[in-house]
Each structure stands twice: as structure tokens, then as C-alpha cells.
Design a protein around this motif. Structure first.
Motif, PDB file in Angstrom:
ATOM      1  N   MET A   1     -10.499  31.632 -39.047  1.00 51.47           N
ATOM      2  CA  MET A   1     -10.833  30.399 -38.839  1.00 51.47           C
ATOM      3  C   MET A   1     -12.469  30.681 -38.381  1.00 51.47           C
ATOM      4  SD  MET A   1      -9.755  26.921 -36.989  1.00 51.47           S
ATOM      5  CE  MET A   1      -8.301  27.599 -37.133  1.00 51.47           C
ATOM      6  N   SER A   2     -13.487  30.484 -39.011  1.00 48.46           N
ATOM      7  CA  SER A   2     -14.681  30.841 -38.383  1.00 48.46           C
ATOM      8  C   SER A   2     -15.640  29.539 -38.126  1.00 48.46           C
ATOM      9  CB  SER A   2     -15.600  31.731 -38.912  1.00 48.46           C
ATOM     10  OG  SER A   2     -15.653  31.193 -40.426  1.00 48.46           O
ATOM     11  N   ALA A   3     -15.227  28.466 -38.668  1.00 48.91           N
ATOM     12  CA  ALA A   3     -15.892  27.339 -38.502  1.00 48.91           C
ATOM     13  C   ALA A   3     -15.778  26.492 -37.354  1.00 48.91           C
ATOM     14  CB  ALA A   3     -15.971  26.089 -39.694  1.00 48.91           C
ATOM     15  N   ARG A   4     -16.755  25.742 -36.834  1.00 51.24           N
ATOM     16  CA  ARG A   4     -16.685  25.305 -35.644  1.00 51.24           C
ATOM     17  C   ARG A   4     -15.688  24.395 -35.543  1.00 51.24           C
ATOM     18  NH1 ARG A   4     -18.406  20.337 -33.366  1.00 51.24           N
ATOM     19  NH2 ARG A   4     -19.621  20.319 -31.326  1.00 51.24           N
ATOM     20  N   VAL A   5     -14.697  24.392 -34.254  1.00 53.09           N
ATOM     21  CA  VAL A   5     -13.556  23.332 -34.290  1.00 53.09           C
ATOM     22  C   VAL A   5     -13.546  23.131 -32.713  1.00 53.09           C
ATOM     23  CG1 VAL A   5     -10.926  22.874 -34.505  1.00 53.09           C
ATOM     24  CG2 VAL A   5     -12.133  24.594 -35.934  1.00 53.09           C
ATOM     25  N   VAL A   6     -13.784  21.932 -32.446  1.00 48.55           N
ATOM     26  CA  VAL A   6     -14.186  21.570 -31.139  1.00 48.55           C
ATOM     27  C   VAL A   6     -13.356  20.228 -30.951  1.00 48.55           C
ATOM     28  CG1 VAL A   6     -15.695  20.502 -29.451  1.00 48.55           C
ATOM     29  CG2 VAL A   6     -16.309  22.570 -30.675  1.00 48.55           C
ATOM     30  N   THR A   7     -13.094  19.384 -31.956  1.00 49.15           N
ATOM     31  CA  THR A   7     -12.569  17.911 -31.755  1.00 49.15           C
ATOM     32  C   THR A   7     -11.417  18.005 -32.434  1.00 49.15           C
ATOM     33  OG1 THR A   7     -14.072  17.112 -33.338  1.00 49.15           O
ATOM     34  CG2 THR A   7     -14.474  16.562 -30.920  1.00 49.15           C
ATOM     35  N   GLY A   8     -10.236  17.611 -32.204  1.00 52.57           N
ATOM     36  CA  GLY A   8      -8.885  17.580 -32.916  1.00 52.57           C
ATOM     37  C   GLY A   8      -8.446  16.079 -32.699  1.00 52.57           C
ATOM     38  N   LEU A   9      -7.625  15.621 -33.919  1.00 46.73           N
ATOM     39  CA  LEU A   9      -7.122  14.503 -33.526  1.00 46.73           C
ATOM     40  C   LEU A   9      -5.762  14.334 -34.204  1.00 46.73           C
ATOM     41  CD1 LEU A   9      -7.077  11.235 -33.010  1.00 46.73           C
ATOM     42  CD2 LEU A   9      -8.204  10.640 -35.168  1.00 46.73           C
ATOM     43  N   TYR A  10      -4.619  13.965 -33.481  1.00 43.57           N
ATOM     44  CA  TYR A  10      -3.233  13.686 -33.727  1.00 43.57           C
ATOM     45  C   TYR A  10      -3.213  12.590 -34.603  1.00 43.57           C
ATOM     46  CZ  TYR A  10      -0.996  17.774 -31.145  1.00 43.57           C
ATOM     47  OH  TYR A  10      -0.518  18.734 -30.384  1.00 43.57           O
ATOM     48  N   VAL A  11      -2.385  12.398 -35.456  1.00 44.57           N
ATOM     49  CA  VAL A  11      -1.904  11.299 -36.213  1.00 44.57           C
ATOM     50  C   VAL A  11      -0.470  11.296 -36.521  1.00 44.57           C
ATOM     51  CG1 VAL A  11      -2.954  12.237 -38.362  1.00 44.57           C
ATOM     52  CG2 VAL A  11      -2.377   9.557 -38.230  1.00 44.57           C
ATOM     53  N   PRO A  12       0.336  10.122 -36.257  1.00 45.56           N
ATOM     54  CA  PRO A  12       1.711  10.281 -36.530  1.00 45.56           C
ATOM     55  C   PRO A  12       2.023  10.369 -37.993  1.00 45.56           C
ATOM     56  CG  PRO A  12       1.201   8.677 -34.930  1.00 45.56           C
ATOM     57  CD  PRO A  12       0.121   9.186 -35.246  1.00 45.56           C
ATOM     58  N   GLY A  13       3.083  11.521 -38.245  1.00 41.32           N
ATOM     59  CA  GLY A  13       3.215  11.594 -39.766  1.00 41.32           C
ATOM     60  C   GLY A  13       3.831  10.398 -40.323  1.00 41.32           C
ATOM     61  N   ALA A 236     -31.595  30.717 -25.547  1.00 46.18           N
ATOM     62  CA  ALA A 236     -32.482  31.627 -26.561  1.00 46.18           C
ATOM     63  C   ALA A 236     -33.273  32.458 -25.861  1.00 46.18           C
ATOM     64  CB  ALA A 236     -33.523  30.217 -27.013  1.00 46.18           C
ATOM     65  N   ALA A 237     -33.597  32.168 -24.686  1.00 44.90           N
ATOM     66  CA  ALA A 237     -34.358  33.409 -23.861  1.00 44.90           C
ATOM     67  C   ALA A 237     -33.569  34.451 -23.607  1.00 44.90           C
ATOM     68  CB  ALA A 237     -34.644  32.765 -22.372  1.00 44.90           C
ATOM     69  N   VAL A 238     -32.165  34.341 -23.565  1.00 46.63           N
ATOM     70  CA  VAL A 238     -31.552  35.771 -23.188  1.00 46.63           C
ATOM     71  C   VAL A 238     -31.399  36.669 -24.452  1.00 46.63           C
ATOM     72  CG1 VAL A 238     -29.085  36.589 -22.924  1.00 46.63           C
ATOM     73  CG2 VAL A 238     -29.888  34.827 -21.404  1.00 46.63           C
ATOM     74  N   VAL A 239     -31.340  35.709 -25.712  1.00 45.44           N
ATOM     75  CA  VAL A 239     -31.411  36.396 -27.269  1.00 45.44           C
ATOM     76  C   VAL A 239     -32.734  37.172 -27.152  1.00 45.44           C
ATOM     77  CG1 VAL A 239     -30.978  36.145 -29.438  1.00 45.44           C
ATOM     78  CG2 VAL A 239     -29.418  35.118 -27.924  1.00 45.44           C
ATOM     79  N   ARG A 265     -24.911  33.770 -27.420  1.00 42.88           N
ATOM     80  CA  ARG A 265     -24.896  33.529 -28.823  1.00 42.88           C
ATOM     81  C   ARG A 265     -23.748  32.633 -29.125  1.00 42.88           C
ATOM     82  NH1 ARG A 265     -25.171  39.700 -30.586  1.00 42.88           N
ATOM     83  NH2 ARG A 265     -27.432  39.843 -30.828  1.00 42.88           N
ATOM     84  N   SER A 266     -22.816  32.314 -28.110  1.00 45.18           N
ATOM     85  CA  SER A 266     -21.809  31.385 -28.337  1.00 45.18           C
ATOM     86  C   SER A 266     -22.330  30.050 -28.078  1.00 45.18           C
ATOM     87  CB  SER A 266     -20.386  31.800 -27.917  1.00 45.18           C
ATOM     88  OG  SER A 266     -20.221  30.853 -26.653  1.00 45.18           O
ATOM     89  N   ILE A 267     -23.345  30.001 -27.039  1.00 42.13           N
ATOM     90  CA  ILE A 267     -24.001  28.851 -26.861  1.00 42.13           C
ATOM     91  C   ILE A 267     -24.603  28.431 -28.062  1.00 42.13           C
ATOM     92  CG2 ILE A 267     -25.605  27.660 -25.446  1.00 42.13           C
ATOM     93  CD1 ILE A 267     -24.676  29.225 -23.121  1.00 42.13           C
ATOM     94  N   LEU A 268     -25.342  29.324 -28.616  1.00 41.23           N
ATOM     95  CA  LEU A 268     -26.207  29.006 -29.769  1.00 41.23           C
ATOM     96  C   LEU A 268     -25.563  28.847 -31.118  1.00 41.23           C
ATOM     97  CD1 LEU A 268     -29.035  31.522 -29.105  1.00 41.23           C
ATOM     98  CD2 LEU A 268     -29.323  28.961 -28.754  1.00 41.23           C
ATOM     99  N   GLY A 269     -24.048  29.085 -30.957  1.00 39.39           N
ATOM    100  CA  GLY A 269     -23.371  28.853 -32.466  1.00 39.39           C
ATOM    101  C   GLY A 269     -23.649  30.050 -33.410  1.00 39.39           C
ATOM    102  N   ARG A 270     -24.000  31.272 -32.690  1.00 41.42           N
ATOM    103  CA  ARG A 270     -24.288  32.238 -33.578  1.00 41.42           C
ATOM    104  C   ARG A 270     -23.063  33.417 -33.607  1.00 41.42           C
ATOM    105  NH1 ARG A 270     -30.408  33.947 -32.124  1.00 41.42           N
ATOM    106  NH2 ARG A 270     -31.519  31.961 -32.359  1.00 41.42           N
ATOM    107  N   PRO A 271     -23.031  34.005 -34.660  1.00 42.43           N
ATOM    108  CA  PRO A 271     -22.094  35.044 -34.517  1.00 42.43           C
ATOM    109  C   PRO A 271     -22.646  36.390 -33.447  1.00 42.43           C
ATOM    110  CG  PRO A 271     -22.677  35.043 -36.764  1.00 42.43           C
ATOM    111  CD  PRO A 271     -23.562  34.064 -35.985  1.00 42.43           C
TER     112      PRO A 271
END
Ligand SMILES: CC(C)(COP(=O)(O)OP(=O)(O)OC[C@H]1O[C@@H](n2cnc3c(N)ncnc32)[C@H](O)[C@@H]1OP(=O)(O)O)[C@@H](O)C(=O)NCCC(=O)NCCSC(=O)C[C@H](O)C(=O)O
Ligand SMILES: [Mg+2]
Length: 271
Positions: A1-13, A236-239, A265-271
Motif C-alpha cells: 500500500m503506497s498511497a497516503r493513509v493517515v485517517t481511518g474511520l470505523y463504522v459498525p457492520g 526542502a532545504a535538506v533535500v 522525503r517522508s515529510i515531503l511525501g516523496r518516495p
């Protein structure tokens, strides 16, 4: 899974009226829960509702881009009938397996899932002690921590106890090449200040993202994990400096070198 996953939401089945609402919140991950959010007498109704919705709304496994949001189903421990029914939908889902405390059960579950990725939800002292082996299991793509169940077993939800488990899982996940885990659900849906403070503490420990139990929690989680302007400028300055020539000194006086590139790179969302 490479896409950004930061927020998750539970919902009762057993609340299908809320499944599309959960998707519409914009959460990166929607977790349809067949376990603790569903009363024992409603398990069958919940499974039927989840299966129908998956068939109607979620792309088949192997479809080009996979579904957005990412959809997980949290199954009940030992519920092979649920695994079979979910597999039969053909939907591109992931499985969230609760109360994982060793790898033997994962071998059995993995054989029933049709190769779907497994998030191992660790929520016991034994699970925390076995976290490295669980993370290294080939079917496991993410770790998660169930802090309420863990606190029930240990008789403590003290920050020191929770942080110990968070640190153990972070090391286990990263050592196995898995992404940093998402924080456990924060149960008090009215206490957004408490949610923010606890999420900031988790972020400082290296965890990325959090699962919510109510849509109102999502904006707080999103805000805590959004990089600040200072962090973006630093990254950005570091990169730029490191890509120009190995070791460099920023205007701030900080020495930077390739060891800092991963974080930048992780802060910039880059691989
Ligand atoms: C916590 C809730 C039971 C609250 O429900 P309710 O009081 O009905 O909410 P509201 O009236 O405030 O709802 C306002 C609107 O928001 C929608 N809504 C609410 N919750 C959700 C949701 N989860 N997903 C999608 N949409 C939601 C309502 O439909 C209202 O919409 P509208 O009418 O259009 O205005 C409830 O939020 C809930 O059931 N949450 C999930 C609970 C759950 O899944 N718990 C289990 C996971 S956490 C866990 O198990 C812990 C872990 O394992 C551990 O051990 O730590
Ligand atoms: Mg739990």
C-alpha cells in the motif's frame, strides 16, 4: 500500500446506512467492523450488510488502482465463515484481524483470505511481546494496536504503559519493512483536545495516522499529521542541500547529510 493513509474511520457492520457516509467523510481508510462494534445477536445481519455493500460498491481485487478509500473489514476472532464470505465477494479489501497474539493463527487465516493483505491488531501483552514475529509474517502488511483491550488486560491505561506498547510495535513494524502503524481509536468522541494531545504524543513517537470512531475526530487527526510550514521548509532545504553535495550546512547552522534524507522525503511525501 503506497498511497497516503493517515485517517481511518470505523463504522459498525450493522449500520449500512452509515457506510457511504463513512466514505464521504474523506477518510483515507474505512473500517467496516464485524467485531466489537456489533452486538453478538447482530453478527449475521452485519455480515450480510457488509457483503452486500462490498459487492455493490467496492472494485474487484486486481482492479487497476484499487479502491479509494482503502476498505478494511474487521472480522471476529476465529470466524472462518466471515473470511469465506468476504473472499467470495471478490472485492479489493484488506482484512483487519483483531486480538492477534502469535503467528500460528495468521498462517491459518492467511490460507483463507485469497491473498488479501492483513492488518494484525495487537491488543494483549502476549501480542506485544510477539510483535516482531507477527510483523514479519508474509501476509501482514500493517500492525495496529488495540489500546482499549490492552488496557483492560493490563489494568492500566497510563501513558507509560501505552507508550511502551507503541514503541515496541513501531520497532517491530519498521524492522519488518512495514509502514509506521496508525494510532488506536480514541474512545471519548467529545474530548477533541484530549484526542489532539494524545495524537501529538503518538506522532512524536513516530506513529503515522490514527483510526477514528466518529467523523468529528478526523479533522483533528488530519491536522496533527499535516507537516508544519517549518517542517516543509526544513525538509526542502535538506533535500536540496544533500542532493547538491552530501554534507552541507543549512542557513540555520544545522549540519545535514544523507542520514536525514529519509525523514525529509517522508515529510515531503516523496518516495
Ligand atoms: C460512537 C457512535 C456510536 C456515535 O453515534 P451517534 O451518537 O449516532 O453519532 P452522531 O449522532 O454524533 O452522528 C452524527 C452524524 O455522523 C454520522 N456518523 C456517526 N458515526 C459515524 C461513523 N462511525 N461512520 C459514519 N458516519 C457516522 C451519523 O450518521 C450522523 O450523520 P447525519 O445523520 O447525516 O448527520 C458512532 O459514531 C459509532 O458507531 N462509531 C464507531 C464505533 C466502532 O466502530 N467502534 C469499534 C472500533 S474501536 C475499537 O474497537 C477499539 C479497539 O479494538 C481497542 O481495543 O482499542
Ligand atoms: Mg479491541
Amino acid at each position: 500500500m503506497s498511497a497516503r493513509v493517515v485517517t481511518g474511520l470505523y463504522v459498525p457492520g450493522d449500520r449500512p446506512d452509515r457506510f457511504d457516509k463513512a466514505v464521504a467523510t474523506g477518510a483515507d481508510l474505512v473500517i467496516l467492523d464485524l467485531e466489537d462494534a456489533v452486538a453478538p445477536g447482530a453478527k449475521g445481519v452485519a455480515l450480510d450488510a457488509v457483503v452486500s455493500w462490498l459487492r455493490a460498491r467496492v472494485a474487484p481485487a486486481g482492479a487497476h488502482d484499487g479502491p479509494r478509500p482503502l476498505v478494511q473489514v474487521r472480522v471476529n476472532p476465529g470466524a472462518d465463515d466471515e473470511l469465506a464470505a468476504l473472499r467470495a465477494t471478490g472485492a479489493a479489501i484488506e482484512l483487519r484481524v483483531p486480538k492477534v497474539d502469535g503467528v500460528a493463527e495468521l498462517d491459518r487465516i492467511a490460507a483463507l483470505t485469497g491473498g488479501r493483505p492483513i492488518t494484525a491488531l495487537i491488543e494483549s501483552a502476549r501480542g506485544v511481546e510477539n510483535a516482531a514475529a507477527i510483523a514479519a509474517h508474509p501476509a501482514v502488511t500493517r500492525l495496529a494496536l488495540g489500546e482499549s483491550d490492552l488496557a483492560s488486560e493490563l489494568g492500566s491505561r497510563d501513558d507509560a504503559v501505552i507508550d511502551y506498547a507503541r514503541v515496541r510495535l513501531l520497532f517491530a513494524a519498521r524492522a519488518a519493512g512495514l509502514p509506521a502503524p496508525m494510532l488506536s481509536a480514541y474512545p471519548d468522541i467529545r474530548d477533541l483536545d484530549g484526542l489532539r494531545a494524545d495524537t501529538e504524543r503518538g506522532r512524536r513517537l513516530g506513529w503515522v495516522g490514527r483510526t477514528a470512531v466518529h467523523p468529528s475526530q478526523l479533522a483533528v487527526i488530519e491536522a496533527v499529521f499535516a507537516p508544519t510550514a517549518d517542517e516543509l521548509a526544513w525538509a526542502a532545504a535538506v533535500v536540496e542541500a544533500v542532493e547538491r553535495g552530501g554534507v552541507a550546512t543549512l542557513d540555520s547552522g544545522e549540519m545535514v547529510d544523507p542520514a536525514m534524507l529519509g525523514r525529509a522525503r517522508s515529510i515531503l511525501g516523496r518516495p
